[in-house]
Design a protein around this motif. Sequence first.
Motif, PDB file in Angstrom:
ATOM      1  N   LYS A 156      23.947  18.548  25.177  1.00 47.70           N
ATOM      2  CA  LYS A 156      23.096  17.482  24.643  1.00 47.70           C
ATOM      3  C   LYS A 156      23.772  16.122  24.790  1.00 47.70           C
ATOM      4  CE  LYS A 156      20.378  19.781  21.030  1.00 47.70           C
ATOM      5  NZ  LYS A 156      20.064  19.772  19.572  1.00 47.70           N
ATOM      6  N   CYS A 157      22.955  15.113  25.055  1.00 43.24           N
ATOM      7  CA  CYS A 157      23.444  13.733  24.920  1.00 43.24           C
ATOM      8  C   CYS A 157      23.338  13.422  23.435  1.00 43.24           C
ATOM      9  CB  CYS A 157      22.610  12.780  25.767  1.00 43.24           C
ATOM     10  SG  CYS A 157      22.839  13.043  27.551  1.00 43.24           S
ATOM     11  N   HIS A 158      24.470  13.260  22.774  1.00 44.01           N
ATOM     12  CA  HIS A 158      24.526  13.290  21.317  1.00 44.01           C
ATOM     13  C   HIS A 158      24.395  11.935  20.628  1.00 44.01           C
ATOM     14  CE1 HIS A 158      28.646  12.552  22.728  1.00 44.01           C
ATOM     15  NE2 HIS A 158      28.827  11.884  21.599  1.00 44.01           N
ATOM     16  N   ARG A 159      24.452  10.848  21.401  1.00 45.33           N
ATOM     17  CA  ARG A 159      24.476   9.530  20.730  1.00 45.33           C
ATOM     18  C   ARG A 159      23.636   8.514  21.478  1.00 45.33           C
ATOM     19  NH1 ARG A 159      29.711   5.481  20.362  1.00 45.33           N
ATOM     20  NH2 ARG A 159      28.933   4.107  18.710  1.00 45.33           N
ATOM     21  N   LEU A 160      22.882   7.745  20.706  1.00 43.46           N
ATOM     22  CA  LEU A 160      22.112   6.617  21.250  1.00 43.46           C
ATOM     23  C   LEU A 160      22.348   5.416  20.348  1.00 43.46           C
ATOM     24  CD1 LEU A 160      19.885   5.663  23.323  1.00 43.46           C
ATOM     25  CD2 LEU A 160      18.238   6.113  21.504  1.00 43.46           C
ATOM     26  N   THR A 161      22.717   4.275  20.943  1.00 48.22           N
ATOM     27  CA  THR A 161      22.874   3.050  20.164  1.00 48.22           C
ATOM     28  C   THR A 161      21.771   2.072  20.561  1.00 48.22           C
ATOM     29  OG1 THR A 161      24.394   2.059  21.765  1.00 48.22           O
ATOM     30  CG2 THR A 161      25.368   3.349  19.993  1.00 48.22           C
ATOM     31  N   THR A 162      21.181   1.426  19.560  1.00 45.79           N
ATOM     32  CA  THR A 162      20.054   0.531  19.810  1.00 45.79           C
ATOM     33  C   THR A 162      20.252  -0.858  19.221  1.00 45.79           C
ATOM     34  OG1 THR A 162      18.922   1.333  17.804  1.00 45.79           O
ATOM     35  CG2 THR A 162      18.427   2.477  19.865  1.00 45.79           C
TER      36      THR A 162
ATOM     37  N   LEU B 176      23.508   5.355  25.994  1.00 45.71           N
ATOM     38  CA  LEU B 176      23.286   6.775  25.727  1.00 45.71           C
ATOM     39  C   LEU B 176      24.590   7.489  26.063  1.00 45.71           C
ATOM     40  CD1 LEU B 176      21.326   9.200  25.132  1.00 45.71           C
ATOM     41  CD2 LEU B 176      20.942   9.275  27.614  1.00 45.71           C
ATOM     42  N   GLN B 177      25.147   8.239  25.110  1.00 47.16           N
ATOM     43  CA  GLN B 177      26.435   8.899  25.325  1.00 47.16           C
ATOM     44  C   GLN B 177      26.235  10.401  25.488  1.00 47.16           C
ATOM     45  OE1 GLN B 177      29.598   7.367  22.928  1.00 47.16           O
ATOM     46  NE2 GLN B 177      30.869   9.192  23.132  1.00 47.16           N
ATOM     47  N   CYS B 178      26.884  10.966  26.486  1.00 52.01           N
ATOM     48  CA  CYS B 178      26.741  12.380  26.831  1.00 52.01           C
ATOM     49  C   CYS B 178      28.112  12.969  27.169  1.00 52.01           C
ATOM     50  CB  CYS B 178      25.810  12.539  28.041  1.00 52.01           C
ATOM     51  SG  CYS B 178      24.267  11.597  27.994  1.00 52.01           S
ATOM     52  N   GLY B 179      28.106  14.241  27.590  1.00 48.90           N
ATOM     53  CA  GLY B 179      29.321  14.854  28.120  1.00 48.90           C
ATOM     54  C   GLY B 179      30.164  15.623  27.142  1.00 48.90           C
ATOM     55  N   ASP B 180      29.656  15.841  25.915  1.00 48.32           N
ATOM     56  CA  ASP B 180      30.412  16.602  24.927  1.00 48.32           C
ATOM     57  C   ASP B 180      29.753  17.970  24.725  1.00 48.32           C
ATOM     58  OD1 ASP B 180      31.781  17.662  22.804  1.00 48.32           O
ATOM     59  OD2 ASP B 180      30.977  16.273  21.318  1.00 48.32           O
ATOM     60  N   PRO B 181      30.397  19.056  25.152  1.00 47.90           N
ATOM     61  CA  PRO B 181      29.808  20.378  24.964  1.00 47.90           C
ATOM     62  C   PRO B 181      29.561  20.736  23.497  1.00 47.90           C
ATOM     63  CG  PRO B 181      31.618  20.479  26.533  1.00 47.90           C
ATOM     64  CD  PRO B 181      31.661  19.122  25.896  1.00 47.90           C
TER      65      PRO B 181
ATOM     66  N   GLY C 172      22.701  -0.191  33.656  1.00 52.20           N
ATOM     67  CA  GLY C 172      22.887   0.665  34.820  1.00 52.20           C
ATOM     68  C   GLY C 172      24.305   1.150  34.992  1.00 52.20           C
ATOM     69  N   THR C 173      25.249   0.590  34.230  1.00 52.25           N
ATOM     70  CA  THR C 173      26.643   1.018  34.333  1.00 52.25           C
ATOM     71  C   THR C 173      26.835   2.397  33.696  1.00 52.25           C
ATOM     72  OG1 THR C 173      27.420  -1.269  34.210  1.00 52.25           O
ATOM     73  CG2 THR C 173      29.033   0.450  33.725  1.00 52.25           C
ATOM     74  N   VAL C 174      27.628   3.228  34.349  1.00 48.71           N
ATOM     75  CA  VAL C 174      28.059   4.498  33.756  1.00 48.71           C
ATOM     76  C   VAL C 174      29.576   4.403  33.584  1.00 48.71           C
ATOM     77  CG1 VAL C 174      28.104   7.006  33.956  1.00 48.71           C
ATOM     78  CG2 VAL C 174      26.219   5.712  34.962  1.00 48.71           C
ATOM     79  N   ALA C 175      30.049   4.621  32.363  1.00 50.55           N
ATOM     80  CA  ALA C 175      31.473   4.437  32.071  1.00 50.55           C
ATOM     81  C   ALA C 175      31.986   5.553  31.175  1.00 50.55           C
ATOM     82  CB  ALA C 175      31.696   3.073  31.404  1.00 50.55           C
ATOM     83  N   MET C 176      33.290   5.703  31.174  1.00 54.79           N
ATOM     84  CA  MET C 176      33.928   6.742  30.366  1.00 54.79           C
ATOM     85  C   MET C 176      34.085   6.300  28.913  1.00 54.79           C
ATOM     86  SD  MET C 176      34.392   9.330  32.267  1.00 54.79           S
ATOM     87  CE  MET C 176      35.470  10.306  31.217  1.00 54.79           C
ATOM     88  N   ALA C 177      33.789   7.204  28.001  1.00 57.14           N
ATOM     89  CA  ALA C 177      34.099   6.972  26.592  1.00 57.14           C
ATOM     90  C   ALA C 177      35.570   7.313  26.375  1.00 57.14           C
ATOM     91  CB  ALA C 177      33.219   7.850  25.714  1.00 57.14           C
TER      92      ALA C 177
ATOM     93  N   GLY D 223      38.017  11.718  28.757  1.00 58.04           N
ATOM     94  CA  GLY D 223      37.972  13.155  28.990  1.00 58.04           C
ATOM     95  C   GLY D 223      36.737  13.529  29.781  1.00 58.04           C
ATOM     96  N   SER D 224      35.710  14.000  29.074  1.00 59.26           N
ATOM     97  CA  SER D 224      34.443  14.344  29.736  1.00 59.26           C
ATOM     98  C   SER D 224      33.277  13.506  29.229  1.00 59.26           C
ATOM     99  CB  SER D 224      34.124  15.826  29.514  1.00 59.26           C
ATOM    100  OG  SER D 224      33.961  16.105  28.126  1.00 59.26           O
ATOM    101  N   GLN D 225      33.447  12.829  28.105  1.00 57.55           N
ATOM    102  CA  GLN D 225      32.342  12.054  27.539  1.00 57.55           C
ATOM    103  C   GLN D 225      32.171  10.733  28.285  1.00 57.55           C
ATOM    104  OE1 GLN D 225      31.916  11.881  23.225  1.00 57.55           O
ATOM    105  NE2 GLN D 225      33.448  13.515  23.026  1.00 57.55           N
ATOM    106  N   PHE D 226      30.928  10.393  28.514  1.00 56.91           N
ATOM    107  CA  PHE D 226      30.610   9.168  29.245  1.00 56.91           C
ATOM    108  C   PHE D 226      29.366   8.534  28.644  1.00 56.91           C
ATOM    109  CE2 PHE D 226      28.415  12.729  31.128  1.00 56.91           C
ATOM    110  CZ  PHE D 226      27.164  12.260  31.493  1.00 56.91           C
ATOM    111  N   PHE D 227      29.134   7.275  28.968  1.00 56.02           N
ATOM    112  CA  PHE D 227      27.928   6.615  28.461  1.00 56.02           C
ATOM    113  C   PHE D 227      27.202   5.885  29.583  1.00 56.02           C
ATOM    114  CE2 PHE D 227      31.482   3.691  27.522  1.00 56.02           C
ATOM    115  CZ  PHE D 227      31.035   2.477  28.029  1.00 56.02           C
TER     116      PHE D 227
END
Length: 274
Positions: free
Chosen positions: A152-158, A164-169, A199-204, A213-217
């Motif tokens: 799941k993408c577990h976090r959204l900031t508005t 949108l943050q994803c990458g955490d099993p 449009g940027t994809v970056a590492m958390a 690690g594996s989480q990215f936003f």
Amino acid sequence: MVSQEQRRRQLAREKFLRQQQRRTEARRKARLRNSVIASVLGVVVIGSVALYTTGVLKDDDKKKTDASGQATPSAAPTSKAPDPCEKPAAGSVKKLSWKKEPAMTIDTSAKYTLKLATTCGDIGVALKTSAAPHTVNSFDFLAGKGYFDHTKCHRLTTQGIYVLQCGDPQGTGAGGPGYTLPDENLKDKSLKNNTYPAGTVAMANTGQAHTGGSQFFLVYKDSQLPPSYTPFGTVDAAGMKVLDKIAAAGENTGAGDGAPNATVVIDKATVVKS
């Protein structure tokens, strides 16, 4: 013969007695009135409790009657917007962990694309291989192992920042692959005035150096951030529409930082060399 003074006193006494009688009668009527009011209120309270305990008042919002006395459905209670995404594909998250960063296997001079097949639509990401080789190599490795699948993408900031943050099993924001990555590409020309453009994809990371690690936003709207998060890809036009759809559904706290209301699950992640 009654003197004038005696007559005056007698009239005064009679007047006093009449006043006392009126006051006594007024108090009696007041007691009677209060007794009636108290009785009526008691009936109302007891009746209301009885109605509540039998479920009549409790279900009042569910049933109403029209002019003919027929039951009509009432308006449904207000709820959040419908989930704009589909149900996740069958499968479960793999529990995988490694002690050290994977060996470099990608061609750092080639172009690679990350495809996130999500429940909300496909998100394509052009990877910055030469600028962030360790990060891209790690994603190629993890995607090949099925690490991101069904997560799941577990976090959204508005508010403030728009990601949108994803990458955490684990789906909690605390998970990772067991190893960390070095920070890369922090002087990317796209990062101007401490802004990560849409449009940027970056590492958390944890806020410390070399803790990716594996989480990215994924940034769906220009966001003010210090250049401390490895930018390693750019979302394609179709993917931005998917992000906008997810963002429009909001997050579950109402405070601007929580789990997305949309069910955002990465059904499958793949890295392809082009």
